[in-house]
Motif scaffolding. Structure first.
Motif, short mmCIF file in Angstrom:
data_model
loop_
_atom_site.label_atom_id
_atom_site.label_comp_id
_atom_site.label_asym_id
_atom_site.label_seq_id
_atom_site.Cartn_x
_atom_site.Cartn_y
_atom_site.Cartn_z
N PHE A 35 55.59 4.73 -97.89
CA PHE A 35 56.08 5.93 -98.59
C PHE A 35 56.87 5.51 -99.82
N VAL A 36 56.99 6.43 -100.76
CA VAL A 36 57.90 6.18 -101.90
C VAL A 36 59.32 6.11 -101.35
N PRO A 37 60.24 5.41 -102.06
CA PRO A 37 61.61 5.29 -101.56
C PRO A 37 62.38 6.60 -101.68
N THR A 95 53.35 11.23 -104.61
CA THR A 95 52.04 11.30 -103.98
C THR A 95 52.04 12.38 -102.90
N ILE A 96 50.84 12.88 -102.59
CA ILE A 96 50.65 13.72 -101.41
C ILE A 96 50.13 12.78 -100.33
N ARG A 141 64.84 20.14 -86.02
CA ARG A 141 63.95 19.04 -86.40
C ARG A 141 64.19 18.69 -87.86
N ILE A 142 64.11 17.39 -88.19
CA ILE A 142 64.21 16.93 -89.58
C ILE A 142 63.08 15.94 -89.83
N ILE A 143 62.37 16.13 -90.94
CA ILE A 143 61.31 15.20 -91.32
C ILE A 143 61.62 14.69 -92.73
N VAL A 144 61.53 13.38 -92.91
CA VAL A 144 61.81 12.76 -94.20
C VAL A 144 60.51 12.13 -94.69
N THR A 145 60.08 12.53 -95.91
CA THR A 145 58.79 12.03 -96.41
C THR A 145 58.99 11.00 -97.53
N ALA A 146 60.09 10.26 -97.43
CA ALA A 146 60.35 9.13 -98.33
C ALA A 146 61.07 8.08 -97.48
N ALA A 147 60.91 6.81 -97.85
CA ALA A 147 61.43 5.75 -96.99
C ALA A 147 62.89 5.42 -97.29
#
Length: 215
Positions: free
Chosen positions: A204-206, A60-61, A147-153
């Motif tokens: 969020f998706v895993p 997903t977005i 900086r680190i950003i994670v877009t999944a859980a």
């Protein structure tokens, strides 16, 4: 590619502000990066609504307000080098590119990386590098990151990513079981260790290990 009408853009930015996205630099980046090109097919007409939408590879977005809040939580400065885990559509990385010196984004789906690269080139975003790989292990060859950003859980903030964060760095990551409530966490790394802030509930998706089988 025609962008949104001025009225649509105004409504889009108003929705962001009403959800708590107030940082002027973040709002400016989100005004500059049109969400439209990152959504293809049936859902393209809904690009300017504050909702998550499906993209290829079963992903997903994220809804724009969540993208804005996560970006705001990172407190990016113009000299920062940023790692994004989970390229997805490429929308988040494109916004980061307007705020940071350099952005590296990694995804386990080769197709998504390829499609995102095409958009980055079309938008002339020359400071973004998109890589196919297992994001749960980060990108050691480019570490450390400001900086680190994670877009999944993840169930916990991933150790390899924390190890690639500079002292003084910030990581934003959704934490929790994939089918339950997740919490957006901000981790600050100091000489004395790690400090955690809970920001808000999210979904969020895993975060999955390994490359996608579609590659």
């Amino acid at each position: 590619m025609s962008g949104p009408s001025p009225e649509t853009k105004m409504q889009f930015l108003y929705a962001l502000r009403s959800k708590g996205v107030t940082d002027a630099r973040v709002l400016s980046a989100m005004e500059e990066i049109d969400r439209g090109p990152f959504i293809r097919g049936l859902f393209a007409e809904r690009a300017y609504e504050d909702m998550p939408l499906p993209i290829n590879c079963g992903q997903t977005i994220s809804q724009p307000s969540v993208v804005g809040l996560m970006t705001q939580a990172l407190q990016i400065s113009p000299r920062d080098k940023v790692l994004e885990v989970g390229t997805g559509s490429g929308y988040q990385a494109a916004i980061l590119s307007k705020l940071a010196r350099r952005v590296y984004t990694i995804d386990r789906h080769r197709r998504l990386v390829h499609e995102a690269r095409e958009i980055f080139e079309a938008l002339d975003l020359t400071n973004v590098t998109a890589v196919t790989g297992d994001g749960s292990f980060g990108l050691p060859e480019q570490a450390p990151f400001d900086r680190i950003i994670v877009t999944a859980a993840a169930e916990d903030p991933p150790g390899p990513l924390l190890a690639q964060l500079k002292i003084g760095g910030i990581m934003v990551v959704p934490v929790g079981q994939s089918d339950a409530v997740q919490t957006l966490i901000r981790v600050r790394k100091s000489e004395d260790g790690l400090e955690y802030d809970e920001l808000r509930p999210v979904r969020f998706v895993p975060l999955l290990e390994g490359l996608s089988r579609e590659n």
